[in-house]
Every structure is written in C-alpha cells, then in structure tokens.
Scaffold this motif. Sequence first.
Motif, PDB file in Angstrom:
ATOM      1  N   PRO A 314      38.037  11.119  49.846  1.00 51.18           N
ATOM      2  CA  PRO A 314      39.368  10.946  50.435  1.00 51.18           C
ATOM      3  C   PRO A 314      40.471  10.738  49.395  1.00 51.18           C
ATOM      4  N   VAL A 315      40.182  10.020  48.318  1.00 43.92           N
ATOM      5  CA  VAL A 315      41.185   9.845  47.266  1.00 43.92           C
ATOM      6  C   VAL A 315      41.538  11.201  46.662  1.00 43.92           C
ATOM      7  N   SER A 316      40.536  12.063  46.467  1.00 48.88           N
ATOM      8  CA  SER A 316      40.800  13.413  45.961  1.00 48.88           C
ATOM      9  C   SER A 316      41.707  14.185  46.906  1.00 48.88           C
ATOM     10  N   PRO A 379      49.986   1.158  53.242  1.00 48.04           N
ATOM     11  CA  PRO A 379      50.882   0.859  52.113  1.00 48.04           C
ATOM     12  C   PRO A 379      50.123   0.554  50.821  1.00 48.04           C
ATOM     13  N   GLU A 380      49.043  -0.228  50.906  1.00 48.93           N
ATOM     14  CA  GLU A 380      48.254  -0.523  49.705  1.00 48.93           C
ATOM     15  C   GLU A 380      47.596   0.739  49.170  1.00 48.93           C
ATOM     16  N   GLY A 381      47.086   1.557  50.086  1.00 45.32           N
ATOM     17  CA  GLY A 381      46.431   2.792  49.664  1.00 45.32           C
ATOM     18  C   GLY A 381      47.403   3.768  49.027  1.00 45.32           C
ATOM     19  N   ARG A 382      48.592   3.888  49.597  1.00 47.24           N
ATOM     20  CA  ARG A 382      49.606   4.771  49.019  1.00 47.24           C
ATOM     21  C   ARG A 382      50.000   4.303  47.615  1.00 47.24           C
ATOM     22  N   ASN A 383      50.071   3.006  47.440  1.00 49.47           N
ATOM     23  CA  ASN A 383      50.382   2.467  46.118  1.00 49.47           C
ATOM     24  C   ASN A 383      49.265   2.791  45.129  1.00 49.47           C
ATOM     25  N   ILE A 385      47.191   5.396  45.265  1.00 53.77           N
ATOM     26  CA  ILE A 385      47.289   6.828  44.951  1.00 53.77           C
ATOM     27  C   ILE A 385      48.437   7.056  43.976  1.00 53.77           C
ATOM     28  N   GLU A 386      49.563   6.408  44.211  1.00 51.64           N
ATOM     29  CA  GLU A 386      50.727   6.599  43.362  1.00 51.64           C
ATOM     30  C   GLU A 386      50.453   6.185  41.918  1.00 51.64           C
ATOM     31  N   GLN A 387      49.613   5.188  41.717  1.00 53.57           N
ATOM     32  CA  GLN A 387      49.289   4.734  40.368  1.00 53.57           C
ATOM     33  C   GLN A 387      48.611   5.817  39.536  1.00 53.57           C
ATOM     34  N   HIS A 388      47.948   6.767  40.178  1.00 52.95           N
ATOM     35  CA  HIS A 388      47.289   7.853  39.453  1.00 52.95           C
ATOM     36  C   HIS A 388      48.291   8.760  38.732  1.00 52.95           C
ATOM     37  N   PHE A 389      49.509   8.815  39.233  1.00 56.36           N
ATOM     38  CA  PHE A 389      50.498   9.707  38.646  1.00 56.36           C
ATOM     39  C   PHE A 389      51.225   9.070  37.459  1.00 56.36           C
ATOM     40  N   GLU A 390      51.046   7.780  37.268  1.00 59.63           N
ATOM     41  CA  GLU A 390      51.758   7.088  36.207  1.00 59.63           C
ATOM     42  C   GLU A 390      51.175   7.406  34.836  1.00 59.63           C
ATOM     43  N   ASN A 391      52.031   7.428  33.830  1.00 53.26           N
ATOM     44  CA  ASN A 391      51.610   7.672  32.455  1.00 53.26           C
ATOM     45  C   ASN A 391      50.759   6.501  31.970  1.00 53.26           C
ATOM     46  N   PRO A 392      49.476   6.730  31.641  1.00 53.50           N
ATOM     47  CA  PRO A 392      48.614   5.620  31.223  1.00 53.50           C
ATOM     48  C   PRO A 392      48.743   5.264  29.748  1.00 53.50           C
ATOM     49  N   TYR A 393      49.590   5.979  29.025  1.00 54.43           N
ATOM     50  CA  TYR A 393      49.692   5.795  27.579  1.00 54.43           C
ATOM     51  C   TYR A 393      50.888   4.927  27.215  1.00 54.43           C
ATOM     52  N   SER A 394      50.762   4.230  26.096  1.00 54.33           N
ATOM     53  CA  SER A 394      51.878   3.436  25.599  1.00 54.33           C
ATOM     54  C   SER A 394      52.962   4.364  25.065  1.00 54.33           C
TER      55      SER A 394
END
Length: 415
Positions: A314-316, A379-383, A385-394
């Motif tokens: 489902p996350v995919s 709302p928690e689940g959408r948040n 999923i949204e975290q996957h799009f964030e830049n994980p690098y410094s």
Amino acid sequence: MTTIKYPDDKKTELKEAPVLFNTEPTDCGHSIGIMTLNTPKSLNALSVEMCQLLSKQLEQWQANPDVVAIILKGAGDKAFCAGGDIRKLYDSMNADAPRPNPYATEFFSHEYRLYRQMHFYPKPLILWGDGIIMGGGMGLMAGCSHRIVTERTRFAMPEITIGLFPDASGSWFLQRMPARIGLFLGLTGAQCNASDALLTNLAEYALASNDYEAVLQSLVQSDWQVMFDNSYADSAYSITSRALASLPMATEDKLATSKLALYWRAIQQLMTTGGLGDIDTLLRSDEALKKLDSDFAEDSWTQRAIATYRQGCPVSAALTYGLYHRVADLSLEQVLYLETNVAVNCAANPDFKEGVRALLIDKDRNPQWSRSLADCLTPEGRNYIEQHFENPYSADMHPLKDWLGEDALATQQVR
C-alpha cells in the motif's frame, strides 16, 4: 567485427565480465558500438558495476568520431534486463545502517546518472529489446533513441510487489503515456508486450526475435559518411531510422494483441474515478470492475494485474500515485532527483526490505506490509508518505545536486 587475440585466462575474464563491449566496422569506414549486458543467470539485472562500465564506455564512444551509433542488448535469450540487482542493497538495509544509507545512495545515483547520460547522449542508442524488460531495464529502454521490440518482449514496472515504486525514471515515462495508462501500469505491475510498447511510446520498431543480425547488417551497410559531407548534412538519427525502417516489420499476426489498446478506455475511466482511495475501492471490487467493463474485468490479463495490486504494498501504491501527480511539469533531471529522494528514503523504511525478503530472499511471497492503504490516507499516513519525498541529505550533499541549477542539461537544451 573488431576482435583481439587474448591469452586463454584473459578470454575467460572477458567472457565473465558483466558488460561486454565490441565494435562492428561499417562498409564506409566507421564503427557501430555494441554493448551487451552479460549476466544472463540474473536476467541481466543491473548492478552498480554495470552502470559504471556502461557510463564509462559511452563517454569513450562519444569522444570517438569513428563510432556513429551504439546498440544495447542483453546476453541470453530470456531477457534484455529484468531490473536491478538488489541483493546487496537488501543486505545494506538494516537497523544499524546510517541515514541516508550509503549503499542505497551509491546504487541509485549511479543508475540514475546513467539514465540521464543516455537521454542526452549525442549519438543514436539502439535498444534490442528482446525478452523480459523490467524495472532498471525499463530505464535503459526509455533512455535509448531507437527501441526495437520483438514477439518475445515482456515489459512491466512491478515495484509494487517489493515495496518500492516505479523508479528508474519510471515516474517520467509513465506520466507520458496516453489515457492514464502509465498510472495503471505503475499501480498494478501489469505485464505488457511489444504491441503495448509501440502504443505507449516505449518502442518504435517491432521485428522478429531472429532479426538481430539483419539489424546489425542494415546499420553496417548504411552510408554514414553523409554526416561528414558538407554538401549533404544528414544526422545519425535519420540514418539510423532509415536503416531500421528498411527492415520488414513484424506483422500484427506475429505479435500478441495489445491489451492496452483494447482496454484503454476502461483504464482511463478507472484511473480518473477520483482520488487514490476511490481507485483502490474499484480495484478491490470484482462487481464494480465488471460494471465498468465486463470484458476488461474478465480478461485473465486484467485479473493478474488486479491481483498484483491487491497483494502489493500500500505504501508503494501511495508513492506511485503521489509521484505520478507531482512530476507532470518536471524535467527528466528533476524527476530523477526526486526519485533519488524517494528511493533512498524507501531504503530506510520497512516495506522495501520486507518486500525484497518475501519475493527474492525467503521467497515465501507473504510480505507483511507496514500499513494498509486506509492507514496511508489518514493524516498521519499522509505525513508518512510525504516524508519520502523530502531530501534526506544534509546541505549541498545530494548526489545529484548539480542537476537543478544552470548546469542542468535540460536547461542547456533550451538556451
């Protein structure tokens, strides 16, 4: 064909190399480069080393004016490339791995750099797309300028089965298919054929699987010298197109029917029924699918695709849907940059590792996904999923950071 005599031990080493390179002289004194993915036991799955070798050779042939076009093919008769070699990536995804995962960064960045290099390559890249093409192989396919498929071609983006998403530039080329077909393929991992490839702009030519030598000879016999003749300017792309078009194309009776052509209207209606929750409701209801289109619902091809979705991560599904709607106006480089973020974040979260375990390691085909789709839509689940799009690098450490500025190749193309 250019050949070199080697001692027996060197011949063995070359035979076992993961990518083979050679050139074929043309009748007019130039060369056709040939790159062969050479890991048939793993269906020519891409590794970091293979991406590095391919990229280096492309650089060398780009600088060599004698090489006028390049063929990319796979060893063996089963697959061109069935995806990425993710066993080492799986081993790196443990609780103690730093974030972002160093090997995930290496794996995806080398792969994505190769795709970018291919898309902007200044010489024709000709895909001999015989057999299975999936995942990373689809990225290679999309990066070639002239794609040939055969009656044995089978392609798919089945990442939903392993808790990933349609990466390898999949977000880019799935978006460019008509009638929301790309979204359907990304969500269901549906298996497609040569006719489908022609319809979705993933291939330009369909030939018989025994026609490779005819392709090579047509290229060898072409007049490449006109590119260097000031009195008659003709591009290598035009010459390549002419050479391939001169070959007898596979007729409809030799190719399997395109299911996408048969069912594009049902697919389009399904994919535009509402948001992801609405699509999920339809995909999980046999009765609703029959009401939409009974022939579509009862086709074994559809049923296999729907079963893949229902059993998939489902996350995919949420990531696939989110990416599809985010990238419509992005350049290829921006898409690959974003895919890097999502892929490396997937490597730090549980579903990707669990999906690989269930399908490829333990092979029990019983993944325990971290969330249901209903969970993903809270709302928690959408948040999450949204975290996957964030830049994980410094700051300034993203491996593809130069692709978004003035040095972006896409920007240079329109100056």
